[in-house]
Design an enzyme around this catalytic site. Structure first.
Site, PDB file in Angstrom:
ATOM      1  N   SER A 170       0.916  -1.084   0.086  1.00 45.89           N
ATOM      2  CA  SER A 170      -0.208   0.040  -0.167  1.00 45.89           C
ATOM      3  C   SER A 170       0.834   1.249   0.122  1.00 45.89           C
ATOM      4  CB  SER A 170      -0.924   0.113   1.332  1.00 45.89           C
ATOM      5  OG  SER A 170      -0.080   0.400   2.317  1.00 45.89           O
ATOM      6  N   LYS A 171       0.227   2.472   0.171  1.00 44.80           N
ATOM      7  CA  LYS A 171       0.921   3.684  -0.020  1.00 44.80           C
ATOM      8  C   LYS A 171       1.791   3.834   1.173  1.00 44.80           C
ATOM      9  CE  LYS A 171      -1.571   6.896  -2.624  1.00 44.80           C
ATOM     10  NZ  LYS A 171      -3.215   6.895  -2.648  1.00 44.80           N
ATOM     11  N   ARG A 172       1.651   3.076   2.247  1.00 45.25           N
ATOM     12  CA  ARG A 172       2.589   3.026   3.591  1.00 45.25           C
ATOM     13  C   ARG A 172       3.697   2.501   3.123  1.00 45.25           C
ATOM     14  NH1 ARG A 172      -1.182   0.429   6.712  1.00 45.25           N
ATOM     15  NH2 ARG A 172      -2.838   1.279   5.647  1.00 45.25           N
TER      16      ARG A 172
END
Ligand code: GLU
Length: 481
Positions: free
Chosen positions: A249-251
């Site tokens: 994910s973006k994380r």
């Protein structure tokens, strides 16, 4: 029969690595079978969809080499078709208007929760009489269109990746919403519905998408049946996971293809790596291949069920293979924008042959295009600072006079041959070890003890007139007589 597949991204964000990998599998499958690859932009969510995301998606797919045969088709341009399809289900009695309010739905969910039951719609408006409908309308209630789902149905399909799949109708959450009310009373279609109408219309034979869509597939199969259409084959590809095994994910830093591009990955390297995210070629030791080669071998039998872990080291390694084997002129073209962005003026005032020599010099040492910025820095700045190892080197015995000898011999333009002659001459005249002289030259010219070939580096610096300046600065710093 011509196989027809599609990629159907929603333009609610930049082209995500997961969507792009799904596009790669669709593309490989289409090319393997001489089929057609269709691009459809699922932009019915007008609040979250943006034209700049559509641009990013199209650019990203093009950059990766995912050329499509038909499209892009935009769902927002096809609303009439969905409305007709909704009407046909209403006419057949397979769908109905549901007037349940959001408060009533919330109360239903609460009571189900209190009884430890999974949330589901209880089909309460499935059989409204015309009078009941009229009464709800008179109250000013808005409606959604729901498609009837038979709880007792078992829905089965043979997934090309996951094998036999089955789903119980009662686990689908009750009659499903397929459209929301609009002014004309027919409604704005929802994802599961528009997808089926489109896939039927576009005669998609194989739906290849991420496994996060598995639950949708059961619902969609019921819709195909309701339309009396042939159900396509389904293939649910594994998710891309981060190092901890959770969905990437973006994380995790970057997730969109344009991010990877900015980080200095080549399209060929990235798409090669993406192909290996969940698929392996028949010769599983083969890691470097073109898209065309992969297409020749691509089958779903070799796609894993398990999630694919994203491995940065492997991506870097694959990317480095592409960089190292790339023709120098092509690599130079690719590096210039990175150098320009770093503010290196030599990209404007240096001749092309010089830039190509610089490229050839640093090519073996970089695995991402962005690394060329740091490695080429010593050629772009006027003077270098000596790091501690270089400082130490410059203090060694004999270094100062050896470097003075080099400066003394600098009377004409340097090339690889006469640079080596100067080195030989100084070694002989000053009676210094060649290794000591080479290390000292590196320290003096680059300020560091590691880097690309020092003779070639010297030649390039000589072409820019920087070598003498640096040698003189090093001599001034050196106490090593
Ligand atoms: N628009 C969907 C998505 O971006 C694609 C769904 C599908 O492939 O059926 O996830």
């Amino acid at each position: 029969m011509t196989f027809r597949v599609r990629i159907a991204p929603s333009p609610t964000g930049n082209l995500h690595i997961g969507t792009a990998r799904t596009a790669v599998f669709n593309w490989l499958f289409a090319r393997h079978h001489g089929g057609k690859f269709v691009l459809r932009i699922e932009d019915t969510d007008t609040e979250r969809s943006r034209p700049e995301y559509t641009d990013n998606i199209l650019e990203g797919l093009r950059w990766l080499g995912m050329d499509w045969d038909e499209g892009p088709f935009f769902q927002t341009k096809r609303l009439d078709m969905y409305k007709e399809a909704v009407q046909s289900l209403l006419d057949k009695g397979l769908a109905y208007r549901c007037y349940t309010t959001s408060e009533e739905l919330e109360a239903l969910r609460e009571s189900q929760k209190a009884r430890n039951q999974a949330p589901r719609y209880d089909n309460r408006h499935r059989n409204l009489t015309p009078e009941q409908e009229a009464a709800f309308k008179a109250e000013g209630r808005s409606f959604v269109i729901r498609f009837k789902i038979d709880d007792s149905r078992k829905i089965k399909w043979n997934d090309l990746v996951r094998g036999e799949m089955s789903w119980q109708g009662s686990d689908l959450g009750g009659d499903m919403v397929i459209a929301r009310a609009t002014e004309d009373g027919i409604g704005q279609p929802l994802y599961n519905f528009a997808v089926v109408v489109d896939d039927m219309d576009m005669q998609i034979t194989h739906v290849i998408r991420g496994e996060d869509h598995i639950a949708n597939t059961a619902k969609q199969i019921l819709l195909y049946e309701a339309f009396g259409a042939k159900v396509p084959e389904f293939s649910h590809t594994p998710l891309i996971l981060n190092e901890k095994g959770a969905k990437l994910s973006k994380r995790d830093g970057v997730t969109s293809i344009s991010d990877f591009q900015k980080m200095g990955f080549t399209a060929e390297g990235l798409v090669n790596y993406m192909t290996l995210l969940g698929w392996s070629p028949p010769d599983s030791t083969q890691e470097i291949f073109t898209l065309q080669e992969a297409a020749k071998d691509f089958t779903f039998e070799r796609v894993n069920k398990a999630g694919a872990k994203f491995d940065w080291d492997k991506l870097d390694w694959i990317n480095s293979q592409y960089i190292h084997s790339m023709p120098v002129d092509k690599l130079t073209d690719m590096l210039i924008p990175f150098w320009k962005e770093a503010g290196y003026h030599f990209t404007e005032n240096k001749e092309r042959p010089w830039l190509e020599k610089l490229t050839a010099l640093i090519q073996p040492g970089i695995s991402r295009l962005t690394e060329a910025v740091e490695v080429a820095k010593i050629f772009a700045i006027e003077t270098v600072d000596f790091d501690s190892e270089a400082q130490e080197q410059l203090q060694k015995e004999g270094v100062k006079t050896a470097l003075q000898g080099v400066v003394g011999a600098l009377d004409s333009e340097i090339n690889a041959a006469n640079a080596k002659d100067i080195i030989k001459q100084v070694v002989k005249q000053q009676n210094v070890k060649k290794g000591l002289l080479m290390r000292s030259l590196r320290a003096a010219l680059t300020g560091e003890m590691n880097g690309p070939d020092i003779v070639d580096s010297w030649v390039l610096l000589n072409n820019t007139g920087l070598d003498k300046l640096r040698l003189e600065k090093a001599i001034a710093h050196s106490s090593g007589d």
